[in-house]
Design a protein around this motif. Structure first.
Motif, mmCIF file in Angstrom:
data_model
loop_
_atom_site.group_PDB
_atom_site.id
_atom_site.type_symbol
_atom_site.label_atom_id
_atom_site.label_comp_id
_atom_site.label_asym_id
_atom_site.label_seq_id
_atom_site.Cartn_x
_atom_site.Cartn_y
_atom_site.Cartn_z
ATOM 1 N N GLN A 25 -12.790 11.198 15.959
ATOM 2 C CA GLN A 25 -13.472 10.006 16.465
ATOM 3 C C GLN A 25 -13.140 8.789 15.602
ATOM 4 O O GLN A 25 -12.881 7.706 16.120
ATOM 5 C CB GLN A 25 -14.980 10.245 16.509
ATOM 6 C CG GLN A 25 -15.760 9.119 17.128
ATOM 7 C CD GLN A 25 -17.248 9.448 17.243
ATOM 8 O OE1 GLN A 25 -17.715 10.500 16.807
ATOM 9 N NE2 GLN A 25 -17.993 8.542 17.820
ATOM 10 N N THR A 29 -11.041 5.149 16.499
ATOM 11 C CA THR A 29 -11.458 3.750 16.340
ATOM 12 C C THR A 29 -10.283 2.848 15.978
ATOM 13 O O THR A 29 -10.322 1.652 16.249
ATOM 14 C CB THR A 29 -12.567 3.589 15.276
ATOM 15 O OG1 THR A 29 -12.061 3.983 14.010
ATOM 16 C CG2 THR A 29 -13.804 4.374 15.627
ATOM 17 N N TYR A 46 -8.542 -2.013 8.975
ATOM 18 C CA TYR A 46 -9.794 -1.268 9.010
ATOM 19 C C TYR A 46 -10.289 -0.941 7.603
ATOM 20 O O TYR A 46 -11.464 -1.114 7.293
ATOM 21 C CB TYR A 46 -9.626 0.021 9.821
ATOM 22 C CG TYR A 46 -10.946 0.724 10.066
ATOM 23 C CD1 TYR A 46 -11.754 0.345 11.128
ATOM 24 C CD2 TYR A 46 -11.383 1.732 9.224
ATOM 25 C CE1 TYR A 46 -12.971 0.972 11.350
ATOM 26 C CE2 TYR A 46 -12.588 2.362 9.435
ATOM 27 C CZ TYR A 46 -13.378 1.981 10.511
ATOM 28 O OH TYR A 46 -14.586 2.598 10.712
#
Length: 162
Positions: A25, A29, A46
Motif C-alpha cells: 500500500q 502511494t 515522498y
C-alpha cells in the motif's frame, strides 16, 4: 550501507502477510501511473516531504540503493529489498549495542567472567546455567564470544537451552 543479496523468499520469511500488504500500500502511494514502478524522483519527493529530514546526498544514496538497475525506476521488490536492508542494519546495530553492554573491558569479546557479571546483575547466580549459556554462544569453542557469534545467535532468535 552495504546491500545484502535478498530473495523474495527472504522478504516473505521476514515480514508477515499483513506487513507486506502495508508495504504494498505504501509503495502504491508513490506509484502514480500504476505501472509497477516508482520513479526515483517520486521516492525522493515522498521521503523529503513525509519521513526524512535528509540532505540531498543522503536522499541520493537511498534512491541509488533502491534503484538496483540504475534506470531511474524502482520495483516493489527493489523497494522491499531497501526496507529489509535497513531493518537488518537497524537490528544489527541494536545487537551490537547489547554486545557492547556485555563486553565490559571493550576488548571485542565476551568472556565467561563478563557473562557471569551480567547474570549476577540479574540476580542469577547459577554457575551451571552461566556455563551452559556461554557454551551456546561460543560457537567456535575458543573460550570467548566475538560479535559475529553473538550476532548470529541473536539474529536467528535462538532460544537459550538452560
Amino acid at each position: 550501507m552495504e546491500a545484502i543479496s535478498i530473495t523474495n523468499s527472504d522478504i516473505k520469511s521476514y515480514y508477515t502477510c499483513n506487513q507486506l500488504a502495508e508495504y504494498r500500500q505504501l509503495f502504491g502511494t508513490f506509484e502514480l501511473n500504476k505501472d509497477g514502478h516508482i520513479t526515483c524522483t517520486q521516492l525522493k519527493k515522498y521521503l523529503t516531504g513525509n519521513y526524512m529530514k535528509k540532505s540531498n546526498e543522503e536522499l541520493e544514496e537511498i534512491v541509488n540503493e533502491a534503484d538496483l538497475s540504475g534506470c531511474g525506476r524502482i520495483t516493489f521488490d527493489n523497494f522491499m529489498q531497501l526496507i529489509l536492508n535497513r531493518d537488518l542494519e537497524e537490528k544489527r546495530t541494536e545487537i551490537k549495542s547489547l554486545f557492547d553492554s556485555f563486553d565490559s573491558n571493550r576488548d571485542g569479546y565476551i568472556d565467561i567472567a563478563e557473562l557471569s557479571a551480567v547474570f549476577f546483575s540479574l540476580n542469577s547466580k547459577d554457575e551451571n546455567q552461566i556455563i551452559t549459556v556461554f557454551k551456546q554462544l561460543d560457537r567456535n569453542n575458543d573460550g570467548k564470544v566475538d560479535f559475529e557469534e553473538f550476532h548470529s545467535f541473536m539474529a536467528q532468535g535462538d532460544d537459550l537451552k538452560l
